[in-house]
Design an enzyme around this catalytic site. Structure first.
Site, mmCIF file in Angstrom:
data_model
loop_
_atom_site.group_PDB
_atom_site.id
_atom_site.type_symbol
_atom_site.label_atom_id
_atom_site.label_comp_id
_atom_site.label_asym_id
_atom_site.label_seq_id
_atom_site.Cartn_x
_atom_site.Cartn_y
_atom_site.Cartn_z
ATOM 1 N N GLY A 62 2.906 22.075 -80.546
ATOM 2 C CA GLY A 62 4.046 21.309 -81.029
ATOM 3 C C GLY A 62 4.691 20.490 -79.927
ATOM 4 N N SER A 63 6.020 20.426 -79.959
ATOM 5 C CA SER A 63 6.740 19.514 -79.071
ATOM 6 C C SER A 63 6.711 19.922 -77.603
ATOM 7 C CB SER A 63 8.189 19.390 -79.529
ATOM 8 O OG SER A 63 8.242 18.781 -80.805
ATOM 9 N N THR A 64 6.229 21.142 -77.286
ATOM 10 C CA THR A 64 6.154 21.523 -75.868
ATOM 11 C C THR A 64 5.168 20.645 -75.103
ATOM 12 O OG1 THR A 64 4.464 23.217 -76.342
ATOM 13 C CG2 THR A 64 6.776 23.922 -76.337
#
EC number: 3.4.16.4
Length: 624
Positions: free
Chosen positions: A318-320
């Site tokens: 995801g956004s990591t």
């Protein structure tokens, strides 16, 4: 002549031999009479000579020339038995014991002897708490054998009492059992051993040959009851296993486990993982997983609890991954730290789907893309990069390959080469989908950013030097870390990760889980961060799987775990603050009697929608 006449003639003198008178026996006048006394003396003398011969032979065998026969006798009672040895101790980085071996006894029987005593079987089963029928069945199956384990690794006092009962064919033997003082908090790091003291998982398996040592061998003489009555010779000395000192800090590990467990109970999540790395050395300071199990009683645990999820479970990050997308754009010269991006109207096409943000953020600079976690902004960067450029950059940070930590079962992740990408893959990958990684891989990538772009292979063994490689320039790494600092500051998506007195850099992630050819309403909530920003010492990743109560956003589920753990670690390690201004302001407020908010709860915006390269039941929410 008639028959009768001839018969009469014969009876009346026809055979002169019948009528001859018998003569008395004639004795030899030259022989003496029979002497009984002399005969008895002769027999007695012979017996005396035999007795003397037997005594002489016995003296010769037992005193003069007894070696050969002694050896023959001993060989009928001599046995070669193993000498048990201790397994090496495992300690944390400060020498605190994490796994030790304690002496125990194991009860065994000679089925040939025990099978002849039904009453002995009954007594043995009762003494050891076993089923009499089961024990009788096992003994009968091995009735032709001379050895059968009955109960392994029990209290020595219990074993001695059982043997002292005098049951035919019942004996005991010394062994060693592994004991884990820290229990389930260290279960996935240490693993456990089986009944034969061989490592099964974790460090116990990875370093089994080093820890196990080599048992000795001695020759002994047993009596007719199997008891050792004499140690004849030591054939091979036992070699104890070698000790191992891990990089794990017992205090940090327990703190991480405690905070992760508390969040799982609060959020109703099914599982979770957390990893803490030393940025400068690559040492693993903590690695916790839930659900866990008690390594001292492995049989009672669900097999699923044995999984070391930080190394084996794959999730889309995801956004990591967004800070790496920004770094790839800057390194390849397609954007700069000062570039601006028009994210209006809050969505962008991705094939026949849309990639969307939670809000229409309008124009954002490069730092703003990370602070607001804009999926549209990441897509705009991806359009400027070639497939190969994005692939090569992510690969430099270890995606799609094992970290080399040496733990059994570590997954390499899923990261297909560009030749296998679909038309939407690159754009989808830029905000953390179409790629899978373990929590350890994400932690390693963030540690690389915090270490001025130097990638170090993670290690669990203290003083082991992991390979070092400069993957991006120090300036680029520091730029990205400063951008991530805004995520934990007011207006960012992870203000609950902020720590009073320290600048924290990080990134949230809320990734939807693939299911049945699409994506479900189940989530993995992430937070990955570095602290302190001025000189990053620690990298930590928290992944919480399937939160079901309250929020499921990474900023509200995983970020608080990061805060609680890192706040404790910084205090334990006496790391000086790098945000003196906020510290002084807080002290001033406290002196004035005003409440001090170490980490102000922030309203975390709902995740933005993200498009993936497969049909979705409805627009996908992006990781925040």
């Amino acid at each position: 002549m008639s028959m009768f006449g001839r018969t009469g003639q014969h009876r009346h003198g026809a055979d002169p031999r019948r009528d001859r008178p018998r003569q008395p026996p004639v004795r030899n006048s030259g022989r003496q009479g029979y002497d009984v006394r002399k005969r008895l003396m002769l027999v007695g003398g012979g017996l005396a000579l035999c007795a003397v011969a037997l005594v002489g032979r016995a003296v010769n065998l037992q005193l003069v020339n007894n070696e050969f026969y002694q050896k023959q006798g001993d060989e009928r009672f001599q046995r070669e038995v193993e000498v048990a040895t201790t397994r090496g101790m495992i300690t944390d980085r400060n020498g605190e014991p994490l796994a030790v071996s304690t002496p125990v006894e194991s009860v065994w029987v000679n089925p040939q002897e025990l099978s002849k005593s039904p009453e002995g079987i009954r007594k043995l089963a009762k003494a050891l708490g076993l089923s009499e029928d089961e024990l009788r069945r096992r003994v009968s199956q091995k009735a032709e054998k001379e050895f059968l384990w009955v109960k392994r690794r029990i209290n020595p006092a219990i074993a001695q009492r059982v043997v002292a009962m005098g049951i035919p064919g019942v004996y005991s033997q010394r062994e060693f059992r592994r004991f884990y003082p820290q229990g389930e908090a260290f279960a996935h790091v240490l693993g456990f051993t089986n009944v034969d003291d061989f490592g099964q998982e974790g460090v116990e398996l990875a370093l089994d040959e080093w820890l196990r040592g080599k048992p000795g061998l001695k020759r002994v003489i047993r009596d007719n009851r199997g008891r050792i009555v004499e140690n004849v010779d030591l054939l091979r000395a036992a070699q104890p296993g070698k000790d191992v000192r891990l990089t794990i800090d017992r205090r940090i590990q327990y703190l991480t486990y405690r905070e992760l467990k508390a969040m799982l109970e609060q959020s109703g999540a099914s599982s979770g993982s957390a990893v803490v790395l030393d940025v400068e050395t690559g040492e693993v300071l903590a690695m916790a997983n839930l659900p866990s199990f008690n390594p001292n009683n492995v049989g009672s645990a669900n097999r699923e609890a044995h999984r070391n999820r930080a190394l084996t479970d794959l999730f889309e990050p995801g956004s990591t991954i967004k800070p790496l997308t920004v770094a790839a754009g800057i390194e390849n010269g397609v954007i700069t730290a000062q570039s601006t991006f028009n994210t209006s109207p809050g969505w962008i096409a991705n094939g026949k789907y849309r990639t969307t943000d939670t809000h229409n953020y309008g124009v954002l600079d490069t730092t703003g893309l990370i602070k607001k976690s804009s999926n549209v902004g990441m897509s705009l960067i991806a359009h400027k990069l070639s497939n190969q450029q994005l692939y090569d950059f992510f690969q430099k940070f270890g995606f799609g390959q094992r970290t080399g930590i040496g733990f059994p079962g570590e997954a390499a992740g899923l990261f297909s080469p560009p030749a296998r990408w679909y038309g939407t893959t690159k754009q989808t990958m830029s905000y953390g989908y179409a790629i899978s990684a373990t929590p350890m891989q994400i932690a390693h990538a963030y540690a690389t950013l915090g270490n001025d772009g130097v990638s170090i292979r993670p290690t669990f063994i203290k003083d082991e030097q992991g390979e070092r490689k400069q993957v991006i320039t120090p300036d680029l790494a520091r730029t990205i870390v400063r951008m991530m600092q805004t995520v934990t500051e007011p207006g960012g998506t992870a203000t609950q990760a902020a720590i009073l007195g320290y600048h924290v850099a990080g990134k949230t992630g809320t990734a939807r889980k693939a299911s049945g050819g699409g994506y479900s309403r189940r989530y993995v909530s992430y937070f990955a961060g570095l602290v302190p920003v001025a000189n990053p010492r620690y990298a930590m990743v928290v992944a919480v799987n399937d939160p079901s109560r309250g929020s499921y956003y990474g900023g509200l589920v995983s970020a608080p775990v990061f805060h609680n753990v890192m706040e404790g670690v910084l205090r334990l390690q006496d790391v000086p603050p790098d945000d003196i201004d906020s510290w002084i302001a807080a002290q001033s407020k406290e002196m004035k009697g005003q409440p001090v908010i170490a980490r102000a709860p922030a309203a975390v915006p709902a995740p933005a929608a993200a498009t993936l390269p497969m049909p979705l039941p409805e627009p996908l929410e992006a990781g925040q």
